[in-house]
Structures are given as structure tokens and as C-alpha cells.
Write an enzyme that holds these catalytic residues in place. Structure first.
Site, short mmCIF file in Angstrom:
data_model
loop_
_atom_site.label_atom_id
_atom_site.label_comp_id
_atom_site.label_asym_id
_atom_site.label_seq_id
_atom_site.Cartn_x
_atom_site.Cartn_y
_atom_site.Cartn_z
N ASP A 42 0.63 -1.05 0.01
CA ASP A 42 -0.03 0.01 -0.03
C ASP A 42 0.84 1.30 0.03
OD1 ASP A 42 -3.22 0.98 0.77
OD2 ASP A 42 -1.53 2.02 1.70
N TYR A 47 3.28 9.82 -0.61
CA TYR A 47 4.54 9.12 0.14
C TYR A 47 5.86 9.33 -0.43
CZ TYR A 47 0.62 6.39 2.38
OH TYR A 47 -0.74 6.10 2.90
N LYS A 72 -2.62 5.97 -4.27
CA LYS A 72 -3.80 6.82 -3.91
C LYS A 72 -3.68 8.23 -4.67
CE LYS A 72 -3.53 4.74 0.44
NZ LYS A 72 -2.19 4.63 0.88
N HIS A 105 -7.37 9.99 -1.65
CA HIS A 105 -6.66 9.89 -0.34
C HIS A 105 -7.21 10.47 0.95
CE1 HIS A 105 -2.18 9.25 1.11
NE2 HIS A 105 -2.88 9.19 2.05
#
Ligand code: A2P
Length: 270
Positions: A42, A47, A72, A105
Site C-alpha cells: 500500500d 508518500y 492513492k 486519499h
């Protein structure tokens, strides 16, 4: 690995590696996880590690169809109405032929239009399932009323100190599967040293982390614990050889304090 099957027959593993804040250690963490038997990774555009995730997967020697990749759509892209462009940016960074799951998200302004765009990407076959993250009941209802595709997944904060059970019950009743992020309380709220959890863990010869992840499995939701540590990555997947009694499940439910470690989806400023 136990999986959940969506209405479109796509299967998602019930346990995965979350790579938020894995930073430069992402590639190794994903490699350790795949070696340990994880098949769900994930990540998210936000990120900043989609490239490393894609590289670790390609170099793992495990065939792509055996691995489930979630990523996301970030808030600034939602607000700018660039869901499709952002999806293909992620797609290029991951360097893969398809993405398994694409999530909104956060319910940032414009999420309804983003959802329409994502349903088109889904119908075109670029992604095998689409969903949301950090959606409250009222956000989910908006999509249900406005679209022919309901989210396959809602990924939300859930752990014993913030079990979020009302939202989970709503999702499961509406055929929206649930993934828990920060299942270990991000190791910042004392959860892993909770005396009741420590007692339960001793009883089963397991760690507190394993007990929490098993609790999620038994209440029918997916967990994506984050770790960059090989030993803890291996520990977190070793939850399929024991079963919590209903009495112990209830003791864990009773620990709820409604205390989040992450932002409130009805009041976030990013
Ligand atoms: P590390 O990456 O050094 O292992 P969450 O998934 O709830 O956000 O929790 C992630 C945090 O918990 C990270 O700080 C991670 O640190 C730590 N962690 C992950 N697995 C375990 C475990 N089995 N035991 C203790 N701490 C863990």
C-alpha cells in the site's frame, strides 16, 4: 494468504505492508515483505516512494499478477481536477502494466469529480478496483447517490484505541470493504504497551502487534501495518496460526477511547 473478494471478483489480501514514512528504506522493506509472504503493498503519490515500490516488486522475481498494488490520488490533484493525469503519473512511477487499487486519499474539495474520472479509468481497465480513504459515512453516501460504481474499499484509521466501528459497520453493510491504516496506533499512543493487550498476547504466545492484527482479521477488515524492520515485517504476517476467543475479541473492543492518531477527515488542513 487470506483474501477478500470484491463483487467484480478481484481478490485483495487481508494483510499488507503500508509504506507511509518508509522513506529511503522503502525498497528493502518491500523486498523483505515479499520474501515473508506479503502480497499487498500500500503506497500513495504523497508518500514519494512509488518508484521504489515498483522497483522492489519488479526485482522480487514474483509474478506481477500475484501482487496487489494500492496507490492513492493526492489532495492537491483532487482540488485541481487532475485525477486522470495524477493516476497516469503514479502509473509511470510504479512502472507496471496496471494498478490493482486506486484510492481517493482524503475527501478534499472536488472528490466527487475525481470519483467520476476514476470510474472512467476503471471502466477502461487501467485499474482493477477503485475506492476511497478517510471517508466518513456522509462522504460515502454522496458517492453512492452520484455514481454507478460504489467504492470497493474505504481505507480508514482503526486500532483498539480508535476502533471506528460505527463507520466500519456502515461500510460492510454497504458492501464497501475496509482497510485499517495505523493498525498499531503508529506506535505513538502507547497501544503496544497496553497492559490488557500484553496479557492477551502472553496468553496466546504472540506479540501485542500480532494480537491487534489478528483482531482485525477476525472482525473482517484488512490491515496494512507499516514497518521497515525485517524482523517486525515477518512478525506482523505471522498471525494465521491462532484464533482469539470471542471473550478476548470483546476485551479488545472495550479498549476504545475514540482517540485518533491521524487527522480528522471532517477537519483537515492539508
Ligand atoms: P518500524 O518501521 O521501525 O518497525 P502503524 O502501522 O500503526 O502506523 O505502526 C507503524 C509503527 O509501528 C512504526 O513506528 C513501526 O516501526 C512500528 N511497528 C511496526 N510493526 C511493529 C511491531 N510488530 N512491533 C513494534 N512496533 C512495530
Amino acid at each position: 494468504m487470506i483474501t477478500v473478494k470484491f463483487e467484480n471478483k478481484v481478490k485483495m489480501p487481508r494483510l499488507g505492508l503500508g509504506v507511509w514514512q518508509c522513506g529511503e528504506k522503502t525498497e528493502d522493506a518491500v523486498k523483505y515483505a515479499l520474501q515473508a509472504g506479503y502480497r499487498l503493498i500500500d503506497t500513495a503519490a504523497e508518500y514519494g516512494n512509488e518508484k521504489a515500490v515498483g522497483k522492489a516488486i519488479r526485482e522480487s522475481g514474483i509474478s506481477r499478477e500475484k501482487i496487489f498494488i494500492t496507490t492513492k490520488l493526492w489532495n492537491s490533484d483532487i482540488r485541481k481536477g487532475r485525477a486522470k493525469e495524477a493516476f497516469f503519473d503514479s502509473f509511470k512511477r510504479l512502472q507496471t502494466d496496471y494498478i490493482d487499487m486506486y484510492l481517493i486519499h482524503w475527501p478534499a474539495e472536488g472528490f466527487q469529480k475525481a470519483w467520476q474520472d476514476m470510474t472512467e479509468i476503471y471502466h477502461e481497465g487501467w485499474v482493477r478496483a477503485i475506492g476511497v480513504s478517510n471517508f466518513q459515512i456522509h462522504h460515502a453516501k454522496e458517492l453512492e447517490n452520484a455514481s454507478d460504481v460504489i467504492p470497493f474499499v474505504n481505507q480508514i484509521e482503526s486500532h483498539p484505541y480508535f476502533n471506528n466501528q460505527e463507520l466500519i459497520d456502515y461500510c460492510l453493510e454497504h458492501k464497501i470493504e475496509v482497510t485499517a491504516y495505523s493498525p498499531l496506533g503508529s506506535n505513538e499512543n502507547g497501544l503496544l504497551e497496553d497492559p490488557i493487550l500484553m496479557r492477551i498476547a502472553r496468553k496466546y504466545g504472540k506479540t501485542v502487534a500480532q494480537v491487534i492484527l489478528r483482531w482485525n482479521l477476525q472482525r473482517g477488515i484488512t490491515s496494512i501495518p507499516k514497518s521497515v524492520n525485517k524482523k517486525r515485517i515477518e512478525e506482523n504476517i505471522n498471525i494465521f496460526d491462532f484464533e482469539l476467543s470471542s471473550g478476548d475479541m470483546n476485551k479488545i473492543f472495550a479498549l476504545n477511547k475514540n482517540e485518533r492518531v491521524s487527522a480528522d477527515p471532517d477537519n483537515f488542513n492539508f
